[in-house]
Scaffold this motif. Sequence first.
Motif, PDB file in Angstrom:
ATOM      1  N   THR A  33      38.370  91.267  93.091  1.00  0.00           N
ATOM      2  CA  THR A  33      38.045  92.672  93.320  1.00  0.00           C
ATOM      3  C   THR A  33      39.257  93.391  93.901  1.00  0.00           C
ATOM      4  O   THR A  33      40.261  92.773  94.237  1.00  0.00           O
ATOM      5  N   LYS A  34      39.153  94.695  93.997  1.00  0.00           N
ATOM      6  CA  LYS A  34      40.225  95.487  94.593  1.00  0.00           C
ATOM      7  C   LYS A  34      40.390  95.127  96.059  1.00  0.00           C
ATOM      8  O   LYS A  34      39.417  94.973  96.785  1.00  0.00           O
ATOM      9  N   ARG A  38      46.755  97.984  97.333  1.00  0.00           N
ATOM     10  CA  ARG A  38      46.909  97.789  95.880  1.00  0.00           C
ATOM     11  C   ARG A  38      47.131  96.343  95.457  1.00  0.00           C
ATOM     12  O   ARG A  38      47.801  96.059  94.471  1.00  0.00           O
ATOM     13  N   LEU A  40      44.935  92.520  94.754  1.00  0.00           N
ATOM     14  CA  LEU A  40      43.605  92.057  94.369  1.00  0.00           C
ATOM     15  C   LEU A  40      43.187  90.947  95.315  1.00  0.00           C
ATOM     16  O   LEU A  40      44.007  90.115  95.712  1.00  0.00           O
ATOM     17  N   VAL A  71      33.231 100.954  95.872  1.00  0.00           N
ATOM     18  CA  VAL A  71      34.508 100.560  95.271  1.00  0.00           C
ATOM     19  C   VAL A  71      34.623  99.039  95.223  1.00  0.00           C
ATOM     20  O   VAL A  71      35.009  98.467  94.197  1.00  0.00           O
ATOM     21  N   ALA A  74      31.874  97.682  92.606  1.00  0.00           N
ATOM     22  CA  ALA A  74      32.054  98.199  91.247  1.00  0.00           C
ATOM     23  C   ALA A  74      33.277  97.598  90.573  1.00  0.00           C
ATOM     24  O   ALA A  74      33.306  97.429  89.349  1.00  0.00           O
ATOM     25  N   SER A  75      34.280  97.251  91.363  1.00  0.00           N
ATOM     26  CA  SER A  75      35.498  96.691  90.776  1.00  0.00           C
ATOM     27  C   SER A  75      35.470  95.165  90.714  1.00  0.00           C
ATOM     28  O   SER A  75      36.391  94.549  90.168  1.00  0.00           O
ATOM     29  N   SER A  77      34.729  91.352  89.682  1.00  0.00           N
ATOM     30  CA  SER A  77      34.540  90.631  88.425  1.00  0.00           C
ATOM     31  C   SER A  77      34.417  89.148  88.741  1.00  0.00           C
ATOM     32  O   SER A  77      35.302  88.567  89.368  1.00  0.00           O
ATOM     33  N   GLY A  92      41.306  96.750  84.138  1.00  0.00           N
ATOM     34  CA  GLY A  92      41.204  97.735  85.212  1.00  0.00           C
ATOM     35  C   GLY A  92      41.785  97.236  86.529  1.00  0.00           C
ATOM     36  O   GLY A  92      42.432  97.989  87.254  1.00  0.00           O
ATOM     37  N   LEU A  93      41.567  95.977  86.820  1.00  0.00           N
ATOM     38  CA  LEU A  93      42.129  95.401  88.048  1.00  0.00           C
ATOM     39  C   LEU A  93      43.638  95.198  87.914  1.00  0.00           C
ATOM     40  O   LEU A  93      44.380  95.404  88.879  1.00  0.00           O
ATOM     41  N   TYR A  96      45.096  98.632  88.543  1.00  0.00           N
ATOM     42  CA  TYR A  96      44.996  98.990  89.954  1.00  0.00           C
ATOM     43  C   TYR A  96      46.130  98.357  90.768  1.00  0.00           C
ATOM     44  O   TYR A  96      46.748  99.007  91.610  1.00  0.00           O
TER      45      TYR A  96
END
Length: 143
Positions: A33-34, A38, A40, A71, A74-75, A77, A92-93, A96
Amino acid sequence: MFLGTHQPRLDDKGRLFLPAKYREELAEGLVITKGQERCLYVFPVEEFQRITEALSTAPVTAKAVRDYSRVFFASASDEKPDKQGRITIPQGLRQYAGLERDCVVIGANTRLEIWDAKAWDTYLNEQEQAFADLSEEVLPGIL
């Protein structure tokens, strides 16, 4: 506990080799995730469940809790490493975190963090003095 610094590369399909020393612990699955600054965050499933439980006890009436949870979840995975120990990082990750090719995976106690190599170097250079200055504040009387 996750420790150390590793420098894997993303392949053309957005896959990254997990450091060999962590593959067994993460073989059953993980959550990406985020993270802050910036990067992961990579959590073992059990640790992600612990965080989920902690956030579920926070008051949903608090705007900061709602914003962070949205956030964060939702981010997220959930992934399972393949037989070679690679994980696919969703597009998307990757965007980011600015991941293109050269990455750094760091152990951060209960999680791994994945950084773009240049971003990690910049962050580390900026934080070296703060690290030295904060040791007494963060770990009073311990170090």
